[in-house]
Design an enzyme around this catalytic site. Structure first.
Site, PDB file in Angstrom:
ATOM      1  N   GLN A 114       0.708  -1.517   0.018  1.00  0.00           N
ATOM      2  CA  GLN A 114       0.212   0.178  -0.067  1.00  0.00           C
ATOM      3  C   GLN A 114       0.940   1.200  -0.158  1.00  0.00           C
ATOM      4  OE1 GLN A 114      -3.774  -0.893   0.387  1.00  0.00           O
ATOM      5  NE2 GLN A 114      -4.133   1.200  -0.517  1.00  0.00           N
ATOM      6  N   LYS A 117       2.211   1.545  -3.609  1.00  0.00           N
ATOM      7  CA  LYS A 117       0.267   2.026  -4.683  1.00  0.00           C
ATOM      8  C   LYS A 117       0.235   3.609  -4.361  1.00  0.00           C
ATOM      9  CE  LYS A 117      -2.594  -0.768  -4.095  1.00  0.00           C
ATOM     10  NZ  LYS A 117      -3.919  -1.553  -3.132  1.00  0.00           N
ATOM     11  N   LYS A 129      -2.506  -0.777   6.560  1.00  0.00           N
ATOM     12  CA  LYS A 129      -3.177  -1.805   6.691  1.00  0.00           C
ATOM     13  C   LYS A 129      -3.783  -2.364   7.663  1.00  0.00           C
ATOM     14  CE  LYS A 129      -5.815  -3.292   2.638  1.00  0.00           C
ATOM     15  NZ  LYS A 129      -5.447  -3.416   1.628  1.00  0.00           N
ATOM     16  N   GLY A 168     -12.491   0.234   2.962  1.00  0.00           N
ATOM     17  CA  GLY A 168     -12.632  -1.439   3.261  1.00  0.00           C
ATOM     18  C   GLY A 168     -11.920  -2.048   2.064  1.00  0.00           C
ATOM     19  N   ASP A 169     -12.365  -3.279   1.897  1.00  0.00           N
ATOM     20  CA  ASP A 169     -11.227  -4.945   1.191  1.00  0.00           C
ATOM     21  C   ASP A 169     -12.139  -5.648   1.549  1.00  0.00           C
ATOM     22  OD1 ASP A 169      -7.917  -4.501   0.069  1.00  0.00           O
ATOM     23  OD2 ASP A 169      -8.896  -6.445   1.617  1.00  0.00           O
ATOM     24  N   ASN A 244     -16.678  -6.748  -4.891  1.00  0.00           N
ATOM     25  CA  ASN A 244     -16.716  -4.846  -5.068  1.00  0.00           C
ATOM     26  C   ASN A 244     -15.447  -5.148  -6.272  1.00  0.00           C
ATOM     27  OD1 ASN A 244     -14.903  -2.952  -4.439  1.00  0.00           O
ATOM     28  ND2 ASN A 244     -17.140  -2.329  -4.569  1.00  0.00           N
ATOM     29  N   SER A 381     -10.618   6.819  -2.680  1.00  0.00           N
ATOM     30  CA  SER A 381     -10.678   7.276  -0.917  1.00  0.00           C
ATOM     31  C   SER A 381      -9.886   9.530  -1.082  1.00  0.00           C
ATOM     32  CB  SER A 381      -9.969   6.296  -0.785  1.00  0.00           C
ATOM     33  OG  SER A 381     -10.249   5.237   0.014  1.00  0.00           O
TER      34      SER A 381
HETATM   35  P1  NDP Z   1     -15.122  -8.167  -1.585  1.00  0.00           P
HETATM   36  O1  NDP Z   1     -14.823  -9.109  -0.202  1.00  0.00           O
HETATM   37  O2  NDP Z   1     -15.753  -7.564  -2.185  1.00  0.00           O
HETATM   38  O3  NDP Z   1     -15.001  -9.604  -2.560  1.00  0.00           O
HETATM   39  C1  NDP Z   1     -13.952 -10.515  -2.542  1.00  0.00           C
HETATM   40  C2  NDP Z   1     -14.072 -11.761  -3.903  1.00  0.00           C
HETATM   41  O4  NDP Z   1     -13.022 -12.363  -4.101  1.00  0.00           O
HETATM   42  C3  NDP Z   1     -14.850 -12.437  -3.671  1.00  0.00           C
HETATM   43  O5  NDP Z   1     -16.121 -12.475  -4.527  1.00  0.00           O
HETATM   44  C4  NDP Z   1     -14.576 -13.943  -2.903  1.00  0.00           C
HETATM   45  O6  NDP Z   1     -15.157 -14.823  -2.784  1.00  0.00           O
HETATM   46  C5  NDP Z   1     -13.440 -14.097  -3.375  1.00  0.00           C
HETATM   47  N1  NDP Z   1     -11.954 -14.407  -2.880  1.00  0.00           N
HETATM   48  C6  NDP Z   1     -11.743 -14.197  -1.864  1.00  0.00           C
HETATM   49  N2  NDP Z   1     -10.699 -14.604  -1.207  1.00  0.00           N
HETATM   50  C7  NDP Z   1     -10.770 -15.593  -1.321  1.00  0.00           C
HETATM   51  C8  NDP Z   1     -10.078 -16.534  -1.914  1.00  0.00           C
HETATM   52  N3  NDP Z   1      -8.934 -16.920  -0.872  1.00  0.00           N
HETATM   53  N4  NDP Z   1      -9.939 -17.161  -2.819  1.00  0.00           N
HETATM   54  C9  NDP Z   1     -11.281 -17.256  -3.710  1.00  0.00           C
HETATM   55  N5  NDP Z   1     -11.710 -15.951  -3.698  1.00  0.00           N
HETATM   56  C10 NDP Z   1     -11.659 -15.582  -2.982  1.00  0.00           C
HETATM   57  O7  NDP Z   1     -13.393  -7.545  -2.026  1.00  0.00           O
HETATM   58  P2  NDP Z   1     -12.838  -6.568  -3.146  1.00  0.00           P
HETATM   59  O8  NDP Z   1     -13.466  -7.002  -4.102  1.00  0.00           O
HETATM   60  O9  NDP Z   1     -13.303  -5.577  -2.209  1.00  0.00           O
HETATM   61  O10 NDP Z   1     -11.012  -7.005  -3.399  1.00  0.00           O
HETATM   62  C11 NDP Z   1     -10.987  -7.740  -3.797  1.00  0.00           C
HETATM   63  C12 NDP Z   1      -9.223  -7.902  -3.818  1.00  0.00           C
HETATM   64  O11 NDP Z   1      -8.760  -5.865  -4.416  1.00  0.00           O
HETATM   65  C13 NDP Z   1      -8.901  -7.683  -3.065  1.00  0.00           C
HETATM   66  O12 NDP Z   1      -7.310  -9.051  -2.981  1.00  0.00           O
HETATM   67  C14 NDP Z   1      -8.309  -6.855  -2.549  1.00  0.00           C
HETATM   68  O13 NDP Z   1      -6.999  -6.802  -1.120  1.00  0.00           O
HETATM   69  C15 NDP Z   1      -8.406  -6.094  -3.111  1.00  0.00           C
HETATM   70  N6  NDP Z   1      -8.805  -4.273  -3.896  1.00  0.00           N
HETATM   71  C16 NDP Z   1      -9.646  -3.978  -3.519  1.00  0.00           C
HETATM   72  C17 NDP Z   1      -9.449  -2.436  -2.908  1.00  0.00           C
HETATM   73  C18 NDP Z   1     -11.561  -1.912  -2.820  1.00  0.00           C
HETATM   74  O14 NDP Z   1     -11.270  -0.785  -2.794  1.00  0.00           O
HETATM   75  N7  NDP Z   1     -12.118  -2.350  -2.116  1.00  0.00           N
HETATM   76  C19 NDP Z   1      -9.159  -1.649  -3.410  1.00  0.00           C
HETATM   77  C20 NDP Z   1      -7.705  -1.993  -3.937  1.00  0.00           C
HETATM   78  C21 NDP Z   1      -7.692  -3.607  -4.589  1.00  0.00           C
HETATM   79  P3  NDP Z   1     -16.156 -15.157  -0.996  1.00  0.00           P
HETATM   80  O15 NDP Z   1     -17.662 -14.463  -0.992  1.00  0.00           O
HETATM   81  O16 NDP Z   1     -16.334 -16.914  -2.120  1.00  0.00           O
HETATM   82  O17 NDP Z   1     -14.846 -15.024  -0.214  1.00  0.00           O
HETATM   83  O1  2IT Z   2      -5.604  -2.391  -1.615  1.00  0.00           O
HETATM   84  C1  2IT Z   2      -6.374  -1.076  -1.959  1.00  0.00           C
HETATM   85  O2  2IT Z   2      -5.673  -0.388  -2.014  1.00  0.00           O
HETATM   86  C2  2IT Z   2      -7.439  -1.413  -0.726  1.00  0.00           C
HETATM   87  N1  2IT Z   2      -8.536  -1.505  -0.210  1.00  0.00           N
HETATM   88  C3  2IT Z   2      -8.296   0.613  -0.909  1.00  0.00           C
HETATM   89  C4  2IT Z   2      -7.988   1.316   0.308  1.00  0.00           C
HETATM   90  C5  2IT Z   2      -8.107   2.271   0.976  1.00  0.00           C
HETATM   91  O3  2IT Z   2      -7.915   3.296   1.634  1.00  0.00           O
HETATM   92  O4  2IT Z   2      -9.149   3.044  -0.180  1.00  0.00           O
END
Ligand code: NDP
Ligand code: 2IT
Length: 449
Positions: A114, A117, A129, A168-169, A244, A381
Site C-alpha cells: 500500500q 501504491k 492496512k 474497505g477491502d 466489489n 479515497s
Molecule cells: P470483496 O470481499 O468485495 O470480494 C472478494 C471476492 O474475492 C469474493 O468474490 C470472494 O469470494 C473472492 N475471494 C476472497 N478470498 C478468496 C480466496 N481465498 N479464494 C478465492 N476467492 C476469494 O473484496 P474486494 O472486491 O474489495 O477485494 C478483492 C481484491 O481487491 C482484494 O485482493 C483486495 O485487496 C483488492 N483491492 C480492493 C480494493 C477496494 O477498494 N475494495 C482496492 C484495491 C484492491 P467469497 O465470497 O467466496 O469469499
Molecule cells: O488495497 C487497497 O488499495 C484498498 N483496499 C483500498 C484502500 C483505501 O484506503 O481506499
C-alpha cells in the site's frame, strides 16, 4: 527472480531473519527488491541513512482482541490488526480486511504494498492496512454490526482524519464501513472523515464504490492503446472474484466494449459465453448476498464449475484477477499464456505467485502489478479525504475525470521509470521504482526518524 545487489540481498535476509514466518511479506518484499537493483547502482545516496532498513520495518503494528457476542449469545474472540507502515508522504491510508486467512504476514504484505501504491497515485497518502481473522460469511446483519463495533472500540484510538484513515477491502464493504464509522463517531464525539468509502449521505465520495474496478479498466485501456495500438473493445476478458472490485471491473470493461465471459467466488466459477449478465450478477452478489452458483440457477445457459482456480483455463485476451493474493499459480499462468493472453492486470493485491510473475515476465505479455493496476480505489479515497477536508462534495463526472487522469498518470510514471532504469516497457519494474523513489526521497528529506 533473483536479487542481484548485495545491499538488497542483505535487506531481504534481515527481514527474513527478523520475521521468519511471514511468507506473504517476504514475497512482496522480494518482488520490490529485485526491481530496485538499477536504482541502487545509479543513485546509491537514495539508500543511505538506512532508508531500506527503515522502509521494511512498519512504524507501528497494532494487534488486539476483538470480543463480541453471536446470535446465540455465545462470546467469540477474534484477532484484530492495524499496521501503520509508513507516513513519510502523508497520513496512514489503507483498507481493512475481514477474512479467516488474515494474519500478521498478510497484513504486513498488504501494508507494505500500500505504501508504494499510494505513492504512485501522486496524492499525499502514507501506507497502512488492517483487518481481522473474522469470517463474515453466514453471519447475520446484527452479528456483523456487533463485530464491527467491537473492532472499532479498540481501533478508534489509533486513527483520525489526519493520522490514519481506514477503508474497505475483502469482507469490508459499504455496510461494514457504516457500522465501523458509526462507532468511531460515537466514541470520539466527532464527525469527520476518519474513514473512506462512507455512504454518500455521510461524507462519502461519488464513484468510490466503482473506483477500483473502473480504474483497472482505465489503466488497461491506456496501456493497450499506448503499447499495443489496440483497446479493450472486442477483447475476451476473464475476471475472477465477484465482489466489489470484480463487479465494477465487469461494468467498465463491458462499457468499453469488452466481452467479459467469466467471474468466480471461492467455491467455483461461472462461464457465460454470451457475456456476464451484470444486473443479474449485482442482484445475486450485492442485493441478495448469495453464492455465484446461483447465477446458473437463474441463467441455465451459463456453465458453473466447482473450484475457483479453473477459471484460468478459459482462453482470454485479458485476465483481471480480482479475488485474492496468489490466486494465479505458475500452472494457471502457463495455461493463460498458451491460450494467447495479451495482458494481465492485478485487481487483487499480489494476485500472482512469484513463479507466475517470473513466467509471465519471460513472455510478450503486458503485466501490471497491483500497486499500479488497482490504485484507483485508494486514489478516490484520497479524493474523498480532500472533499471532507474542504467540506465539499464533487460531482460524479468530476471524480471520474480525476480518476481517469490519475490512472493515466500512473501508467506514464511506470513507463517512464522503466525506460529511465533500462527496462523499457517492464511495468513491474517501472511501478516498483516509481513508487519507491517518492517514498525514499521523503524519508531522506525528513532525516532519520
Ligand atoms: P470483496 O470481499 O468485495 O470480494 C472478494 C471476492 O474475492 C469474493 O468474490 C470472494 O469470494 C473472492 N475471494 C476472497 N478470498 C478468496 C480466496 N481465498 N479464494 C478465492 N476467492 C476469494 O473484496 P474486494 O472486491 O474489495 O477485494 C478483492 C481484491 O481487491 C482484494 O485482493 C483486495 O485487496 C483488492 N483491492 C480492493 C480494493 C477496494 O477498494 N475494495 C482496492 C484495491 C484492491 P467469497 O465470497 O467466496 O469469499
Ligand atoms: O488495497 C487497497 O488499495 C484498498 N483496499 C483500498 C484502500 C483505501 O484506503 O481506499
Amino acid at each position: 527472480m533473483e536479487i542481484k545487489n548485495q545491499l538488497l540481498k542483505d535487506i531481504y535476509d534481515l527481514a527474513r531473519s527478523r520475521d521468519p514466518h511471514k511468507p506473504e511479506f517476504h514475497q512482496a518484499l522480494k518482488e520490490l527488491l529485485v526491481s530496485l537493483h538499477p536504482v541502487v547502482e545509479k543513485q546509491p545516496q537514495l539508500c543511505s541513512r538506512g532508508v531500506l532498513e527503515r522502509l521494511i520495518e512498519p512504524e507501528r503494528l497494532i494487534q488486539f482482541r476483538v470480543a463480541w457476542r453471536d446470535r446465540s449469545g455465545e462470546t467469540r474472540v477474534n484477532r484484530g490488526y492495524r499496521v501503520q507502515f509508513n507516513s513519510a508522504i502523508g497520513p496512514y491510508k489503507g483498507g481493512l480486511r475481514f477474512h479467516p486467512s488474515v494474519n500478521s504476514s498478510v497484513i504486513k504484505f498488504l501494508g507494505f504494498e500500500q505504501t508504494f501504491k499510494n505513492s504512485l497515485t501522486g496524492l499525499p497518502l502514507g501506507g497502512a492496512k488492517g483487518g481481522a481473522d473474522f469470517d463474515p460469511h453466514g453471519k447475520s446483519d446484527d452479528e456483523i454490526m456487533s463485530f464491527c463495533q467491537s473492532y472499532m472500540s479498540e481501533l478508534f484510538r489509533h486513527i483520525g482524519a489526519s493520522t490514519d484513515v481506514p477503508a474497505g477491502d475483502i469482507g469490508v464493504g459499504n455496510r461494514e464501513i457504516g457500522y465501523l464509522y458509526g462507532q468511531y463517531c460515537r466514541l470520539m464525539n466527532i464527525s469527520e472523515g476518519a474513514m473512506t468509502g462512507k455512504g454518500i449521505f455521510a461524507g462519502g465520495s461519488l464513484l468510490r464504490t466503482e473506483a477500483t474496478g473502473y480504474g483497472l479498466c482505465y489503466f488497461a485501456e491506456e496501456m493497450l492503446t499506448r503499447l499495443r495500438q489496440t483497446s479493450l473493445e472486442g477483447k475476451k476478458v476473464v475476471i475472477s472474484g465477484s465482489g466489489n472490485v470484480a463487479i465494477y471491473a465487469v461494468e467498465k470493461a463491458q462499457a468499453l466494449g469488452a466481452r467479459v465471459i467469466a467471474v468466480s467466488d471461492s467455491d467455483g466459477y461461472i462461464a457465460d459465453e454470451e457475456g456476464i449478465d451484470l444486473p443479474l450478477l449485482k442482484q445475486i452478489k450485492e442485493v441478495e448476498r448469495l453464492r455465484i452458483k446461483e447465477y446458473k440457477q437463474r441463467k441455465p445457459s451459463a456453465v458453473y464449475v466447482e473450484g475457483s482456480e479453473g477459471i484460468w483455463d478459459i482462453p482470454c485476451d485479458v485476465a483481471m484477477p480480482c479475488a485474492t493474493q496468489n490466486e494465479i499459480s505458475k500452472e494457471s499462468a502457463e495455461k493463460l499464456i498458451r491460450n494467447g493472453l495479451i495482458a494481465l492486470l492485478e485487481g487483487s493485491n499480489m494476485s500472482c505467485t512469484a513463479e507466475a510473475v517470473q513466467l509471465i515476465g519471460e513472455e510478450d505479455v503486458l503485466y501490471v502489478p497491483a500497486k499500479a493496476a488497482n490504485a484507483g480505489g485508494v486514489a478516490v479515497s484520497g479524493l474523498e479525504m480532500a472533499q471532507n477536508a474542504g467540506r465539499a462534495s464533487w460531482s460524479y463526472e468530476k471524480v471520474d475525470r480525476m480518476l481517469q487522469d490519475i490512472m493515466c498518470s500512473i501508467f506514464d510514471k511506470c513507463l517512464s521509470a522503466s525506460e529511465e532504469y533500462g527496462a523499457r516497457g517492464n511495468l513491474l519494474v517501472g511501478a516498483n521504482i516509481a513508487g519507491f523513489l517518492k517514498v525514499a526521497k521523503a524519508m531522506q528529506w525528513q532525516g532519520v526518524v
